[in-house]
Design a protein around this motif. Structure first.
Motif, PDB file in Angstrom:
ATOM      1  N   ASN A 162       3.730  55.124 -34.520  1.00 28.38           N
ATOM      2  CA  ASN A 162       4.062  53.696 -34.518  1.00 28.38           C
ATOM      3  C   ASN A 162       5.577  53.541 -34.567  1.00 28.38           C
ATOM      4  O   ASN A 162       6.213  53.973 -35.529  1.00 28.38           O
ATOM      5  CB  ASN A 162       3.398  53.062 -35.730  1.00 28.38           C
ATOM      6  CG  ASN A 162       3.684  51.570 -35.906  1.00 28.38           C
ATOM      7  OD1 ASN A 162       3.387  51.025 -36.958  1.00 28.38           O
ATOM      8  ND2 ASN A 162       4.233  50.910 -34.912  1.00 28.38           N
ATOM      9  N   VAL A 163       6.168  52.930 -33.534  1.00 29.46           N
ATOM     10  CA  VAL A 163       7.617  52.755 -33.468  1.00 29.46           C
ATOM     11  C   VAL A 163       7.964  51.370 -32.931  1.00 29.46           C
ATOM     12  O   VAL A 163       7.200  50.758 -32.198  1.00 29.46           O
ATOM     13  CB  VAL A 163       8.282  53.809 -32.550  1.00 29.46           C
ATOM     14  CG1 VAL A 163       8.236  55.190 -33.158  1.00 29.46           C
ATOM     15  CG2 VAL A 163       7.644  53.798 -31.158  1.00 29.46           C
ATOM     16  N   SER A 164       9.133  50.891 -33.309  1.00 26.61           N
ATOM     17  CA  SER A 164       9.762  49.782 -32.613  1.00 26.61           C
ATOM     18  C   SER A 164      10.681  50.400 -31.570  1.00 26.61           C
ATOM     19  O   SER A 164      11.011  51.590 -31.654  1.00 26.61           O
ATOM     20  CB  SER A 164      10.538  48.909 -33.601  1.00 26.61           C
ATOM     21  OG  SER A 164      11.424  49.704 -34.366  1.00 26.61           O
ATOM     22  N   PRO A 165      11.111  49.641 -30.549  1.00 21.83           N
ATOM     23  CA  PRO A 165      11.929  50.252 -29.495  1.00 21.83           C
ATOM     24  C   PRO A 165      13.184  50.954 -29.999  1.00 21.83           C
ATOM     25  O   PRO A 165      13.562  52.008 -29.480  1.00 21.83           O
ATOM     26  CB  PRO A 165      12.273  49.057 -28.599  1.00 21.83           C
ATOM     27  CG  PRO A 165      11.100  48.143 -28.750  1.00 21.83           C
ATOM     28  CD  PRO A 165      10.724  48.260 -30.205  1.00 21.83           C
ATOM     29  N   ASP A 166      13.835  50.390 -31.029  1.00 23.88           N
ATOM     30  CA  ASP A 166      15.061  51.038 -31.528  1.00 23.88           C
ATOM     31  C   ASP A 166      14.772  52.382 -32.184  1.00 23.88           C
ATOM     32  O   ASP A 166      15.620  53.276 -32.177  1.00 23.88           O
ATOM     33  CB  ASP A 166      15.792  50.109 -32.496  1.00 23.88           C
ATOM     34  CG  ASP A 166      14.943  49.737 -33.705  1.00 23.88           C
ATOM     35  OD1 ASP A 166      13.810  49.257 -33.501  1.00 23.88           O
ATOM     36  OD2 ASP A 166      15.398  49.905 -34.852  1.00 23.88           O
ATOM     37  N   ALA A 181      12.153  32.817 -24.961  1.00 22.92           N
ATOM     38  CA  ALA A 181      12.186  33.089 -26.393  1.00 22.92           C
ATOM     39  C   ALA A 181      12.433  34.571 -26.642  1.00 22.92           C
ATOM     40  O   ALA A 181      12.359  35.400 -25.730  1.00 22.92           O
ATOM     41  CB  ALA A 181      10.867  32.662 -27.027  1.00 22.92           C
ATOM     42  N   ASN A 182      12.716  34.902 -27.895  1.00 20.69           N
ATOM     43  CA  ASN A 182      12.885  36.301 -28.279  1.00 20.69           C
ATOM     44  C   ASN A 182      11.536  36.914 -28.607  1.00 20.69           C
ATOM     45  O   ASN A 182      10.691  36.294 -29.254  1.00 20.69           O
ATOM     46  CB  ASN A 182      13.804  36.417 -29.487  1.00 20.69           C
ATOM     47  CG  ASN A 182      14.137  37.853 -29.828  1.00 20.69           C
ATOM     48  OD1 ASN A 182      14.683  38.587 -29.012  1.00 20.69           O
ATOM     49  ND2 ASN A 182      13.784  38.276 -31.029  1.00 20.69           N
ATOM     50  N   MET A 183      11.325  38.130 -28.157  1.00 21.20           N
ATOM     51  CA  MET A 183      10.079  38.859 -28.410  1.00 21.20           C
ATOM     52  C   MET A 183      10.348  40.034 -29.343  1.00 21.20           C
ATOM     53  O   MET A 183      11.192  40.873 -29.070  1.00 21.20           O
ATOM     54  CB  MET A 183       9.505  39.391 -27.088  1.00 21.20           C
ATOM     55  CG  MET A 183       8.272  40.280 -27.252  1.00 21.20           C
ATOM     56  SD  MET A 183       7.835  41.152 -25.712  1.00 21.20           S
ATOM     57  CE  MET A 183       7.304  39.792 -24.672  1.00 21.20           C
ATOM     58  N   TYR A 184       9.628  40.060 -30.455  1.00 17.42           N
ATOM     59  CA  TYR A 184       9.619  41.232 -31.313  1.00 17.42           C
ATOM     60  C   TYR A 184       8.417  42.071 -30.913  1.00 17.42           C
ATOM     61  O   TYR A 184       7.329  41.540 -30.701  1.00 17.42           O
ATOM     62  CB  TYR A 184       9.493  40.835 -32.781  1.00 17.42           C
ATOM     63  CG  TYR A 184      10.583  39.907 -33.271  1.00 17.42           C
ATOM     64  CD1 TYR A 184      11.826  40.405 -33.648  1.00 17.42           C
ATOM     65  CD2 TYR A 184      10.366  38.535 -33.350  1.00 17.42           C
ATOM     66  CE1 TYR A 184      12.821  39.561 -34.098  1.00 17.42           C
ATOM     67  CE2 TYR A 184      11.356  37.683 -33.798  1.00 17.42           C
ATOM     68  CZ  TYR A 184      12.583  38.198 -34.171  1.00 17.42           C
ATOM     69  OH  TYR A 184      13.578  37.353 -34.616  1.00 17.42           O
ATOM     70  N   VAL A 185       8.584  43.383 -30.817  1.00 21.16           N
ATOM     71  CA  VAL A 185       7.491  44.214 -30.296  1.00 21.16           C
ATOM     72  C   VAL A 185       7.398  45.527 -31.059  1.00 21.16           C
ATOM     73  O   VAL A 185       8.402  46.113 -31.454  1.00 21.16           O
ATOM     74  CB  VAL A 185       7.688  44.478 -28.778  1.00 21.16           C
ATOM     75  CG1 VAL A 185       9.008  45.172 -28.506  1.00 21.16           C
ATOM     76  CG2 VAL A 185       6.530  45.285 -28.214  1.00 21.16           C
ATOM     77  N   GLN A 186       6.179  45.938 -31.298  1.00 24.57           N
ATOM     78  CA  GLN A 186       5.897  47.258 -31.832  1.00 24.57           C
ATOM     79  C   GLN A 186       5.199  48.082 -30.741  1.00 24.57           C
ATOM     80  O   GLN A 186       4.587  47.520 -29.824  1.00 24.57           O
ATOM     81  CB  GLN A 186       4.990  47.173 -33.056  1.00 24.57           C
ATOM     82  CG  GLN A 186       5.693  46.669 -34.303  1.00 24.57           C
ATOM     83  CD  GLN A 186       6.588  47.724 -34.924  1.00 24.57           C
ATOM     84  OE1 GLN A 186       6.132  48.782 -35.344  1.00 24.57           O
ATOM     85  NE2 GLN A 186       7.877  47.439 -35.009  1.00 24.57           N
ATOM     86  N   GLY A 187       5.284  49.389 -30.850  1.00 22.31           N
ATOM     87  CA  GLY A 187       4.666  50.233 -29.834  1.00 22.31           C
ATOM     88  C   GLY A 187       4.044  51.479 -30.439  1.00 22.31           C
ATOM     89  O   GLY A 187       4.236  51.784 -31.620  1.00 22.31           O
ATOM     90  N   LEU A 188       3.282  52.197 -29.609  1.00 26.12           N
ATOM     91  CA  LEU A 188       2.732  53.495 -29.986  1.00 26.12           C
ATOM     92  C   LEU A 188       3.296  54.530 -29.023  1.00 26.12           C
ATOM     93  O   LEU A 188       3.019  54.507 -27.828  1.00 26.12           O
ATOM     94  CB  LEU A 188       1.198  53.485 -29.926  1.00 26.12           C
ATOM     95  CG  LEU A 188       0.486  52.669 -30.991  1.00 26.12           C
ATOM     96  CD1 LEU A 188      -1.024  52.848 -30.880  1.00 26.12           C
ATOM     97  CD2 LEU A 188       0.953  53.048 -32.400  1.00 26.12           C
TER      98      LEU A 188
END
Length: 430
Positions: A103-107, A306-313
């Motif tokens: 589980n990561v955020s893009p940064d 708008a701004n999008m906050y996103v999580q990823g796998l």
């Protein structure tokens, strides 16, 4: 779980049951250069970010359904606390112990992708690209690298709350909150003057996403240099300096965190503040006089997005069970799983078409649907303004520069030039 509000991490309780997935593809039958193929088998290690305390039943259901679909595969779930999570990823990467699915955020994915540890899903699993919102898939691209390095998972965005009573008291139309920055700045100065300096429009200084929504070019096209010090960025910071001098920006904005800005709004000394459905419910219980005058609008922007906050796998490029890891990451981020998750938690699916569900388009008179429908509408075209290369250290550099400029200790141009130079130095040496 990260429910996003200016980077805050908030835990939300959830009890839910799993909905079975209707698969849209299978790693065992995929084709294409670089595609991951082979039998889905072996043990997949799956690492989440501060989820187990509240979501144990949910993820155990996900895992059980996956293992039923693929009897030769097993999943070992690891959950890490929120504090120190980036350091834990770095240590695992250095020690060769990075889990198969993370589980990561893009940064957080960015340094792993640069190190060759994140699987390029454009090549390995590009057949799934069309299942996700285009903006969500693009949010997992990394500057200077070809490809996409995580499956988009859950999304969030924040509408703006505003106090209709304070708007009316200042002679502003409470049914027409500002939509653009020019209108915001003008209304903010009007409110400060007509309240005798007692009411500020905002309680926080601009972050990188504000520069993005203003229309500032944050990085060059190749993602190798920060450019937020361009004239438009200087212009935005000059406006905030003027707001601060006029009393239109709360006096504590230079040191305020998201939580303290929220308290200012709750105390009705600030007229606008970002938030979510959880905040609205809190206002109803704890600040009924504010709640009666709450307005909901999209966050101010000059871009129409708008701004999008996103999580990823992310899938570990060195995984010894790649077919199973890709299959599991895709399974967790599938449309039906994400929809089931979103029905219980204040997040939004990254899968294409899911936001057309009545759950995200129809209000039923409750607080939750008022905010959910507004947020879902803006997410259709939202983008992630925060550059993935912007580290926490760089965010601190920018925040300090903004504070100096707003206080008048340094000119907006000098402050941003210095911040961009330091961020570029950190980028080059990182």
């Amino acid at each position: 779980m990260r429910i996003f509000r200016r980077g805050a991490v908030v835990g939300v309780a959830l009890v839910t049951s799993m909905v079975a997935l209707t698969a849209c593809g299978d790693p065992e039958n995929s084709e294409g250069p670089g595609a991951v193929t082979g039998k889905v088998e072996g043990q997949v290690t799956f690492q989440t970010w501060n989820l187990k305390a509240h979501f144990k039943d949910y993820f155990e259901g996900v895992i059980a359904d996956f293992e039923e679909k693929y009897p030769d595969a097993q999943v070992k779930w690891i959950d890490q606390p929120a504090e120190g999570y980036p350091d834990k990823l770095s240590a695992d990467a250095a020690g060769g112990t990075l889990p198969d699915v993370v589980n990561v955020s893009p940064d957080l994915a960015y340094p792993l992708a640069k190190a060759g540890l994140a699987l390029d899903l454009d090549k390995a699993a590009g057949r799934y690209r069309g299942e996700y919102l285009a903006g969500a898939w693009r949010s997992q691209r990394m500057p200077g690298l070809p490809g996409v390095y995580a499956f988009p998972w859950y999304l969030n965005t924040g509408p703006m709350f505003y106090n209709k009573k304070l708007f009316a008291r200042a002679g502003l139309d409470p049914e027409k909150p500002p939509k653009t920055y020019d209108r915001l700045f003008a209304d903010a100065v009007t409110m400060a003057k007509r309240s005798g300096g007692k009411t500020a429009m905002l309680a926080s200084t601009p972050s990188i996403e504000d520069f993005g929504r203003y229309g500032v070019r944050l990085m060059n096209s190749s993602g190798t240099r920060f450019t937020f010090d361009e004239p438009k960025g200087v212009e935005l910071l000059r406006h905030y300096r003027e707001l601060y001098a006029a009393g239109a920006l709360d006096s504590q904005a230079l040191t305020a965190q998201a939580e303290s800005a929220g308290r200012k709004f709750e105390q009705q000394s600030v007229a606008m503040n970002p938030g979510n459905a959880l905040d609205l419910e809190n206002f109803r219980k704890e600040a009924p006089s504010l709640y009666r005058n709450i307005g909901i609008t999209d966050a101010v922007n000059n871009t129409g997005r708008a701004n999008m906050y996103v999580q990823g796998l992310m899938v570990n490029a060195q995984s010894r069970v790649k077919p199973a890891a890709v299959a599991f990451a895709h399974f967790v981020t599938g449309a039906q799983q994400q929809m089931a998750f979103a029905r219980k938690v204040a997040i939004f699916p990254s899968t294409k078409g899911t936001l057309d569900d009545p759950y995200f388009t129809r209000e039923d008179g409750t607080d939750a649907t008022r905010v959910r429908v507004a947020a879902a509408r803006s997410l259709r075209t939202a983008v992630n303004y925060t550059p993935v290369a912007l580290s926490d250290q760089m965010k601190t550099v920018l925040r300090n520069a903004v504070a100096r400029a707003v206080q008048g200790k340094q000119s907006p141009k000098a402050a941003l030039d210095g911040a961009a130079a330091e961020c570029n130095r950190l980028l080059a040496t990182g």
